[in-house]
Structure formats: C-alpha cells, structure tokens
Design a protein around this motif. Structure first.
Motif, mmCIF file in Angstrom:
data_model
loop_
_atom_site.group_PDB
_atom_site.id
_atom_site.type_symbol
_atom_site.label_atom_id
_atom_site.label_comp_id
_atom_site.label_asym_id
_atom_site.label_seq_id
_atom_site.Cartn_x
_atom_site.Cartn_y
_atom_site.Cartn_z
ATOM 1 N N LEU A 1 33.295 -19.344 52.603
ATOM 2 C CA LEU A 1 31.757 -19.730 51.527
ATOM 3 C C LEU A 1 32.002 -21.398 52.212
ATOM 4 C CD1 LEU A 1 33.298 -18.976 47.821
ATOM 5 C CD2 LEU A 1 31.191 -18.107 49.216
ATOM 6 N N THR A 2 30.299 -20.953 52.278
ATOM 7 C CA THR A 2 30.010 -22.853 53.434
ATOM 8 C C THR A 2 30.416 -23.713 51.830
ATOM 9 O OG1 THR A 2 27.777 -22.592 51.664
ATOM 10 C CG2 THR A 2 28.228 -21.855 54.140
ATOM 11 N N PRO A 3 30.419 -25.226 52.041
ATOM 12 C CA PRO A 3 30.790 -25.943 50.976
ATOM 13 C C PRO A 3 29.976 -26.115 49.670
ATOM 14 C CG PRO A 3 30.909 -27.043 53.309
ATOM 15 C CD PRO A 3 29.931 -26.258 53.468
ATOM 16 N N ASP A 4 29.305 -26.271 49.758
ATOM 17 C CA ASP A 4 28.599 -25.561 48.315
ATOM 18 C C ASP A 4 27.946 -24.178 47.788
ATOM 19 O OD1 ASP A 4 28.450 -28.583 47.868
ATOM 20 O OD2 ASP A 4 26.315 -28.811 49.484
ATOM 21 N N ALA A 5 28.845 -23.514 47.771
ATOM 22 C CA ALA A 5 28.057 -22.578 48.464
ATOM 23 C C ALA A 5 28.310 -21.864 46.401
ATOM 24 C CB ALA A 5 29.166 -21.109 48.461
ATOM 25 N N LEU A 6 27.771 -21.148 46.038
ATOM 26 C CA LEU A 6 28.461 -20.468 44.515
ATOM 27 C C LEU A 6 27.914 -19.100 44.469
ATOM 28 C CD1 LEU A 6 27.157 -20.771 40.826
ATOM 29 C CD2 LEU A 6 24.640 -20.414 42.401
ATOM 30 N N VAL A 7 28.854 -18.672 43.657
ATOM 31 C CA VAL A 7 29.331 -16.821 43.409
ATOM 32 C C VAL A 7 29.413 -17.317 42.600
ATOM 33 C CG1 VAL A 7 31.027 -15.590 43.619
ATOM 34 C CG2 VAL A 7 31.307 -17.678 44.899
ATOM 35 N N VAL A 8 28.289 -15.443 41.557
ATOM 36 C CA VAL A 8 27.840 -15.085 40.682
ATOM 37 C C VAL A 8 28.655 -14.160 40.564
ATOM 38 C CG1 VAL A 8 26.038 -14.743 38.778
ATOM 39 C CG2 VAL A 8 25.294 -16.458 40.524
ATOM 40 N N LEU A 9 29.195 -14.066 39.475
ATOM 41 C CA LEU A 9 30.440 -12.834 39.356
ATOM 42 C C LEU A 9 30.060 -11.960 37.782
ATOM 43 C CD1 LEU A 9 32.311 -10.983 39.644
ATOM 44 C CD2 LEU A 9 34.230 -13.107 38.240
ATOM 45 N N GLU A 10 29.623 -10.591 37.539
ATOM 46 C CA GLU A 10 29.145 -10.032 36.810
ATOM 47 C C GLU A 10 30.392 -9.318 35.941
ATOM 48 O OE1 GLU A 10 26.371 -6.869 35.535
ATOM 49 O OE2 GLU A 10 25.665 -7.911 37.383
ATOM 50 N N ARG A 11 30.524 -9.391 35.376
ATOM 51 C CA ARG A 11 31.890 -8.806 33.739
ATOM 52 C C ARG A 11 31.082 -8.048 33.111
ATOM 53 N NH1 ARG A 11 35.379 -6.776 37.292
ATOM 54 N NH2 ARG A 11 37.973 -7.680 35.994
ATOM 55 N N SER A 12 32.417 -7.652 32.647
ATOM 56 C CA SER A 12 32.269 -6.959 30.967
ATOM 57 C C SER A 12 32.511 -8.155 30.040
ATOM 58 C CB SER A 12 32.723 -5.568 30.389
ATOM 59 O OG SER A 12 33.417 -5.363 29.780
ATOM 60 N N SER A 13 31.533 -8.413 29.461
ATOM 61 C CA SER A 13 31.559 -9.114 28.192
ATOM 62 C C SER A 13 33.086 -9.254 26.965
ATOM 63 C CB SER A 13 30.513 -9.669 26.900
ATOM 64 O OG SER A 13 29.474 -9.722 28.073
ATOM 65 N N ARG A 14 33.418 -8.329 27.212
ATOM 66 C CA ARG A 14 34.777 -7.863 26.755
ATOM 67 C C ARG A 14 36.694 -8.358 28.070
ATOM 68 N NH1 ARG A 14 32.326 -3.658 26.078
ATOM 69 N NH2 ARG A 14 33.244 -1.768 27.747
ATOM 70 N N SER A 15 35.238 -8.708 29.329
ATOM 71 C CA SER A 15 36.869 -9.368 30.069
ATOM 72 C C SER A 15 37.316 -10.748 30.055
ATOM 73 C CB SER A 15 36.634 -9.232 31.927
ATOM 74 O OG SER A 15 35.840 -7.844 31.705
ATOM 75 N N PRO A 16 38.418 -11.318 30.092
ATOM 76 C CA PRO A 16 38.687 -12.848 30.496
ATOM 77 C C PRO A 16 37.859 -14.032 30.920
ATOM 78 C CG PRO A 16 40.306 -11.101 30.852
ATOM 79 C CD PRO A 16 39.429 -10.253 30.382
ATOM 80 N N GLU A 17 38.033 -14.784 30.978
ATOM 81 C CA GLU A 17 37.661 -15.914 32.340
ATOM 82 C C GLU A 17 37.752 -14.998 32.997
ATOM 83 O OE1 GLU A 17 37.761 -20.396 33.067
ATOM 84 O OE2 GLU A 17 36.940 -20.129 31.115
ATOM 85 N N PRO A 18 37.735 -15.171 34.304
ATOM 86 C CA PRO A 18 38.121 -14.872 35.667
ATOM 87 C C PRO A 18 39.636 -15.847 36.019
ATOM 88 C CG PRO A 18 35.964 -15.508 35.919
ATOM 89 C CD PRO A 18 36.291 -15.354 34.878
ATOM 90 N N SER A 19 40.352 -15.443 36.155
ATOM 91 C CA SER A 19 41.420 -15.897 37.398
ATOM 92 C C SER A 19 40.469 -16.671 38.504
ATOM 93 C CB SER A 19 42.860 -15.383 37.141
ATOM 94 O OG SER A 19 42.851 -15.347 36.319
ATOM 95 N N LEU A 20 41.595 -17.673 39.229
ATOM 96 C CA LEU A 20 40.246 -17.980 39.403
ATOM 97 C C LEU A 20 41.549 -19.013 41.168
ATOM 98 C CD1 LEU A 20 36.783 -19.742 38.640
ATOM 99 C CD2 LEU A 20 36.976 -17.492 39.769
ATOM 100 N N PRO A 21 41.529 -18.395 42.490
ATOM 101 C CA PRO A 21 41.702 -19.628 43.153
ATOM 102 C C PRO A 21 41.868 -20.634 43.618
ATOM 103 C CG PRO A 21 40.275 -17.714 44.788
ATOM 104 C CD PRO A 21 40.110 -17.464 43.083
ATOM 105 N N ALA A 22 42.365 -21.469 43.776
ATOM 106 C CA ALA A 22 42.216 -22.710 45.152
ATOM 107 C C ALA A 22 40.644 -22.997 45.455
ATOM 108 C CB ALA A 22 43.175 -23.332 44.973
ATOM 109 N N GLY A 23 40.005 -23.546 44.936
ATOM 110 C CA GLY A 23 38.950 -24.021 45.635
ATOM 111 C C GLY A 23 37.755 -23.205 45.246
ATOM 112 N N LEU A 24 38.205 -22.738 43.935
ATOM 113 C CA LEU A 24 36.985 -22.355 43.127
ATOM 114 C C LEU A 24 36.888 -22.357 41.746
ATOM 115 C CD1 LEU A 24 36.783 -17.897 44.340
ATOM 116 C CD2 LEU A 24 35.182 -20.428 45.317
ATOM 117 N N VAL A 25 35.737 -22.959 41.473
ATOM 118 C CA VAL A 25 35.811 -23.299 39.727
ATOM 119 C C VAL A 25 34.845 -22.474 38.703
ATOM 120 C CG1 VAL A 25 37.003 -25.817 39.926
ATOM 121 C CG2 VAL A 25 34.328 -25.519 39.851
#
Length: 185
Positions: free
Chosen positions: A143-167
């Motif tokens: 990812l570039t320094p100011d990148a944006l990731v849009v993640l689509e999941r089921s509304s029944r899924s929990p908040e995603p567990s993110l690795p270091a470097g993503l918020v």
C-alpha cells in the motif's frame, strides 16, 4: 443487471458471472463511490480489486478517473467475465491501465512489487477471519502511505482483525453488507 454508475463509462452494462460471486449492489456502490469521490480518493489512483468477480468496483473507479486497476479473480469463469468487462470499459477509458489476473488473492499479493492507493476487498462471506487477516497482512506492504482499503463483509461478521499498519477509519452498514474503511496508518 450490473452497470457502471458514473464517469466516462457511465451506464455501460457489465456482465456478471453465472454463479459463485456476490456482486456489490448498485445502491452500495453508488453510496461508496459518492463518499470516495468526496474524499478525492479515486482520481489518478492505482486501484486493486481483490476477489473481483465481474470487476465492477475496480472498473467503476477507472470510469471515475482512476489511473489503473488490477482485477484479481481466481475463478476462471468469473475472470473471463472480468476480462470482457475490462475490455468494454477500456474502450471508454483508453488511457487507463486495466489488468485482469487469474490468481488467488494471496498468491497474487506474494508476487510483484506494485503498490496501490485504493483497494477493494470483497471476499466470499465464508472466508474466515484468519484467512482475511492473512490476506491483509500480505497487502499491507504493498500500500502507498495514504492508501485506503474498502473491505466488504457480511453484517454478521465481526470487525476485521487488522495487522500492524492498518486501522479502521469507519464502517457503514447496508442491510446484510457492511463496508469497513481501513487506512494505512
């Protein structure tokens, strides 16, 4: 029916794979791209569409001014549809670099050195949280320094567990679908 909503290829009808994919609804795409346009996240962006299916998300971004899109789809029939859609959009946006990759998401991320500004991840809803975290871990250094990731999941899924470097920056629920906006930070 799926179509490009706006931009140079606006109103273009896109093919959709017969089975095995879950296209993002037009309502969700319209809301998403309204917010992305308002944030100036699309213009001249290098876009990655993982688990692309028809490629509608990446191709919508190109129609709206993204510089390039890499569409990654493992299923051969879906990848063929994405290739046809990319050719159709490419006729309306000839200056954009459109590439379809027939590969699994993680295998694709392990190769090359391309970096992206905007990433769409719309995996099958049955993809486990651990598998999703592994994919995000592979994606983060690309990812570039100011990148944006849009993640689509089921509304029944929990908040995603993110690795270091993503918020997580925000989320928005649309019926059975939740979009998570994740920033490189």
């Amino acid at each position: 029916m799926t179509r490009i909503i706006a931009g140079a290829a606006g109103s273009l009808t896109l093919g959709v794979p017969d089975a095995g994919t879950r296209p993002t609804s037009e309502r969700v795409r319209e809301s998403l791209f309204g917010a992305l346009d308002a944030a100036d996240a699309v213009s001249d962006a290098a876009v990655l569409d993982l688990y692309a299916g028809s490629g509608a998300l990446g191709l919508e971004a190109v129609s709206r001014g993204a510089a390039s899109a890499d569409l990654v789809e493992r299923a051969p029939k879906a990848a063929k549809v994405a290739e046809q859609n990319a050719r159709a959009v490419g006729r309306s946006v000839p200056q954009a670099a459109l590439r379809v990759h027939r590969a699994a998401a993680d295998a694709f991320l392990r190769q090359g050195a391309t970096r992206w500004d905007l990433v769409f991840i719309d995996p099958p809803y049955d993809l486990s949280d651990d598998e999703l975290t592994a994919t995000l871990t592979l994606l983060t250094p690309r990812l570039t320094p100011d990148a944006l990731v849009v993640l689509e999941r089921s509304s029944r899924s929990p908040e995603p567990s993110l690795p270091a470097g993503l918020v997580v920056e925000r989320s928005k629920r649309y019926g059975d679908t939740t979009l998570w906006w994740v920033g490189a930070g």
